[in-house]
Design a protein around this motif. Structure first.
Motif, mmCIF file in Angstrom:
data_model
loop_
_atom_site.group_PDB
_atom_site.id
_atom_site.type_symbol
_atom_site.label_atom_id
_atom_site.label_comp_id
_atom_site.label_asym_id
_atom_site.label_seq_id
_atom_site.Cartn_x
_atom_site.Cartn_y
_atom_site.Cartn_z
ATOM 1 N N LEU A 163 0.816 -1.210 0.000
ATOM 2 C CA LEU A 163 0.000 0.000 0.000
ATOM 3 C C LEU A 163 0.852 1.264 0.000
ATOM 4 C CD1 LEU A 163 -2.740 1.462 0.262
ATOM 5 C CD2 LEU A 163 -2.623 1.052 2.724
ATOM 6 N N LYS A 164 1.983 1.238 0.718
ATOM 7 C CA LYS A 164 2.787 2.447 0.884
ATOM 8 C C LYS A 164 4.080 2.443 0.091
ATOM 9 C CE LYS A 164 2.584 2.049 5.373
ATOM 10 N NZ LYS A 164 1.715 1.157 6.090
ATOM 11 N N GLY A 165 4.663 1.292 -0.159
ATOM 12 C CA GLY A 165 5.916 1.232 -0.908
ATOM 13 C C GLY A 165 7.048 0.676 -0.062
ATOM 14 N N ASP A 166 8.277 1.082 -0.392
ATOM 15 C CA ASP A 166 9.464 0.579 0.293
ATOM 16 C C ASP A 166 9.829 1.494 1.461
ATOM 17 O OD1 ASP A 166 9.747 -1.576 -1.444
ATOM 18 O OD2 ASP A 166 10.872 -0.365 -2.876
ATOM 19 N N TRP A 189 10.825 4.745 10.762
ATOM 20 C CA TRP A 189 10.929 4.454 9.345
ATOM 21 C C TRP A 189 10.405 5.630 8.526
ATOM 22 C CZ3 TRP A 189 7.260 2.592 12.622
ATOM 23 C CH2 TRP A 189 5.924 2.826 12.292
ATOM 24 N N THR A 190 10.707 5.574 7.237
ATOM 25 C CA THR A 190 10.243 6.574 6.289
ATOM 26 C C THR A 190 10.007 5.902 4.944
ATOM 27 O OG1 THR A 190 10.733 8.734 5.293
ATOM 28 C CG2 THR A 190 12.601 7.244 5.599
ATOM 29 N N TYR A 191 9.153 6.496 4.147
ATOM 30 C CA TYR A 191 8.930 6.048 2.770
ATOM 31 C C TYR A 191 9.511 7.119 1.857
ATOM 32 C CZ TYR A 191 5.951 2.416 4.603
ATOM 33 O OH TYR A 191 5.492 1.306 5.280
ATOM 34 N N ASP A 192 10.768 6.914 1.446
ATOM 35 C CA ASP A 192 11.442 7.901 0.592
ATOM 36 C C ASP A 192 10.766 8.026 -0.769
ATOM 37 O OD1 ASP A 192 13.426 8.371 2.527
ATOM 38 O OD2 ASP A 192 14.631 6.709 1.771
ATOM 39 N N ARG A 193 10.313 6.897 -1.292
ATOM 40 C CA ARG A 193 9.661 6.864 -2.600
ATOM 41 C C ARG A 193 8.370 6.050 -2.467
ATOM 42 N NH1 ARG A 193 14.706 5.842 -2.824
ATOM 43 N NH2 ARG A 193 14.475 3.629 -3.168
ATOM 44 N N SER A 226 0.105 6.595 -1.964
ATOM 45 C CA SER A 226 0.563 7.015 -0.634
ATOM 46 C C SER A 226 1.534 8.188 -0.694
ATOM 47 C CB SER A 226 1.235 5.833 0.062
ATOM 48 O OG SER A 226 0.350 4.751 0.158
ATOM 49 N N SER A 227 1.505 8.945 -1.767
ATOM 50 C CA SER A 227 2.510 9.984 -1.997
ATOM 51 C C SER A 227 2.562 11.034 -0.891
ATOM 52 C CB SER A 227 2.275 10.657 -3.347
ATOM 53 O OG SER A 227 1.002 11.292 -3.366
#
Length: 134
Positions: free
Chosen positions: A89-92, A105-109, A114-115
């Motif tokens: 749903l959110k990415g890596d 944690w963070t979602y860099d991309r 989920s941008s």
């Protein structure tokens, strides 16, 4: 005429829900937090913001809500960890430490759906203390 709690696809309606492209039953709702959020590790204030996001997610189960803090409002140095995981749903996700302990944690991309999580950090609730107030 009876009303339905499902949309045309048969999935439950939930206003503002963002759904995984691969599994519409995996969803999240993202809402701005209208009060000041402070994040502490021990007695150290590591983040303070009035622009936090509260993420409520349901996948295999209903997850505890997570607070996402803009990176610009993180006051401490968070060091990257050589670790990543994938959320459909959110990415890596990339993980970070503070004083040698993994705390978040963070979602860099993030995935397009989920941008709005790009440029934000979330934290393990058992590693930090979050206060919400004015």
């Amino acid at each position: 005429m009876p009303t339905s709690d499902a949309d045309d696809s048969g999935f439950p309606k939930l206003e503002g829900a963002l759904r995984s492209p691969s599994n519409p039953n995996h969803l999240m709702v993202v809402r701005p937090v209208k009060r000041t959020i402070r994040v502490h590790v021990g007695g150290i204030l590591i983040a303070q913001t009035q622009k936090a996001l509260r993420v409520m997610e349901m996948g295999k189960s209903l997850y505890d809500p997570a607070i996402y803090v803009p990176a610009t409002d993180v006051l401490a140095t968070l060091d990257p960890v050589d670790k990543s995981t994938h959320c459909p749903l959110k990415g890596d996700a990339s993980y970070v430490t503070f004083n040698g302990e993994e705390i978040g944690w963070t979602y860099d991309r993030p995935l397009e759906v989920s941008s709005q999580l790009a440029g934000h950090f979330a934290f393990w609730p058992d590693k930090i203390r979050i206060t919400e107030g004015d």
